[in-house]
Scaffold this active site. Structure first.
Site, mmCIF file in Angstrom:
data_model
loop_
_atom_site.group_PDB
_atom_site.id
_atom_site.type_symbol
_atom_site.label_atom_id
_atom_site.label_comp_id
_atom_site.label_asym_id
_atom_site.label_seq_id
_atom_site.Cartn_x
_atom_site.Cartn_y
_atom_site.Cartn_z
ATOM 1 C CE1 TYR A 142 -17.230 4.426 -43.706
ATOM 2 C CE2 TYR A 142 -18.773 5.552 -42.260
ATOM 3 C CZ TYR A 142 -18.051 5.501 -43.432
ATOM 4 O OH TYR A 142 -18.151 6.528 -44.324
ATOM 5 C CE LYS A 193 -6.802 -0.214 -54.494
ATOM 6 N NZ LYS A 193 -6.047 0.220 -55.715
ATOM 7 C CG ASP A 226 -7.942 2.316 -58.165
ATOM 8 O OD1 ASP A 226 -8.554 1.249 -58.372
ATOM 9 O OD2 ASP A 226 -6.725 2.451 -58.395
ATOM 10 C CG ASP A 250 -18.600 7.913 -47.148
ATOM 11 O OD1 ASP A 250 -19.704 8.487 -47.193
ATOM 12 O OD2 ASP A 250 -17.576 8.434 -46.674
ATOM 13 C CG ASP A 254 -20.305 12.224 -51.089
ATOM 14 O OD1 ASP A 254 -21.355 11.709 -50.674
ATOM 15 O OD2 ASP A 254 -19.723 13.150 -50.498
#
Ligand code: IPM
Ligand code: MG
Length: 369
Positions: A142, A193, A226, A250, A254
């Protein structure tokens, strides 16, 4: 009676509508003698662009820093689609996060029993769900530099975003996650990751070190980000606290939000480091966005915004017991069958924003006596 200084930044879209319902709760809390709430209101996002040409002004950032808690609605909408990238509505929120040092973003995903059937997953998978996503909020892709689009010699363009994390940034967010886990079911899942990204390798290393040094009593697992997304929709109740970087947080938050039945249910807290006096900057906001499609119609679900006030009472104002009662009031309202449109059963008569706010206020009143 303690005086609490609150700054309202309702923003755009449904932000002002849901923020109004929080004011009603605060009025009730003052009447009940819980405290004195000194509130100020200012502009952010598109509303600030219209008035000042920028999505947040220096003066607003200063007010936010001085407040005990900022109550933030939402920013953005099609009206500002054309403004230049640096001045887009979202930049106001990102500046507040960065300038106030709000590195720890707490996003609880709780499935109220009455809403288990509103989830897109089978009720038995989400009933009783109570997970907490701890998202790093001031670093990563970001904010990493370079962040740019350049034109190459051959005429092609090339876009760059930079994912950066230092040991210090990872260390402090890991500690927040472990501390919170101790007050819950004592388990932290670190999503990263480490199979592809150097920042993932360092993330895993630092979280492992912090755990061994100071939190060996907490269960720790590492999960590829993932895979974590997959597990969230497969068997979400395996998680307690999930800690992750800014971008993964983020996305995962959601997904987690939707498990609870509606994005309109999720509050969040963004916290800075404690200073010597034990004070920290804090901003509270619903996870949902500005929902331009329903803005101004009085249809929005105010529960995420009211829940965000609950988190402010708990984490900034030292009123955890009042926060518990507010949560109970929300539970009671949902148990009684009241629903806004987003969580209503097909064909059910749904409440508007103000009616839902009134219902929560009326349910809270006897709980404060
Ligand atoms: C969130 C939002 C923001 C983010 C946007 C509005 C900049 O999606 O808080 O999750 O990406 O962090
Ligand atoms: Mg988001």
């Amino acid at each position: 009676m303690t005086t609490h200084k609150l700054l309202f930044l309702p923003g755009d879209g449904i932000g002002p509508e849901v923020a109004r319902e929080v004011s009603k709760i605060l009025t009730l809390l003052s009447e009940a003698g819980i405290g004195t709430f000194e509130t100020e209101e200012d502009l952010v996002g598109g509303a600030a662009i219209d008035a000042h040409g920028v999505p947040v002004t220096d003066a607003t950032v200063k007010l936010a820093r001085e407040a005990d808690a900022v109550l933030f609605g939402s920013v953005g909408g099609p009206k500002w689609a054309g403004v230049r990238y640096e001045h887009r509505p979202e930049a106001g929120l990102l500046r507040l996060r960065k300038d106030l040092g709000l590195f720890a973003n707490l996003r609880p995903a709780i499935c109220y029993p009455a809403l288990a059937s509103s989830s897109s997953l089978k009720p038995e998978l989400v009933e009783g769900l109570d997970i907490l996503i701890v998202r790093e909020l001031t670093g990563g892709v970001y904010f990493g530099e370079p962040k740019e689009i350049v034109t190459l010699d051959n005429g092609e363009k090339r876009a760059v975003d930079t994912q950066i994390y230092t040991t210090g940034e990872i260390d402090r967010i890991a500690r927040v996650a472990f501390e919170l886990a101790r007050k819950r079911r004592n388990k932290v899942s670190s999503a990263e990751k480490h199979n592809v990204m150097k920042s993932g390798v360092l993330w895993k290393e630092v979280v492992t070190q912090v755990h061994a040094a100071d939190y060996a009593d907490v269960e720790l697992e590492h999960v590829l980000a993932d895979n974590c997304a997959m597990q969230l929709v497969r068997r979400p109740k395996q998680y307690d606290v999930i800690v992750c970087d800014n971008l993964f947080g983020d996305i995962l938050s959601d997904a987690a939000a939707m498990l609870t039945g509606s994005l309109g249910m999720l509050p969040s807290a963004s916290l800075g480091a404690e200073d010597a006096a034990g004070r920290r900057a804090a901003l509270y906001e619903p996870v949902h966005g500005s929902a331009p499609d329903i803005a101004g119609q009085g249809l929005a679900n105010p529960l995420a915004m009211i829940g965000s006030l609950g988190m402010a009472l708990r984490y900034s104002l030292g009123l955890g017991d009042v926060a518990d009662r507010l949560d109970q009031a929300i539970t009671n309202v949902l148990d009684s069958g009241s629903r806004t449109r987003d969580i209503a059963a097909p064909g059910q008569n749904a409440l508007g924003t103000a009616e839902m706010g009134n219902a929560v206020r009326d349910a809270l009143k006897p709980l404060l006596a």
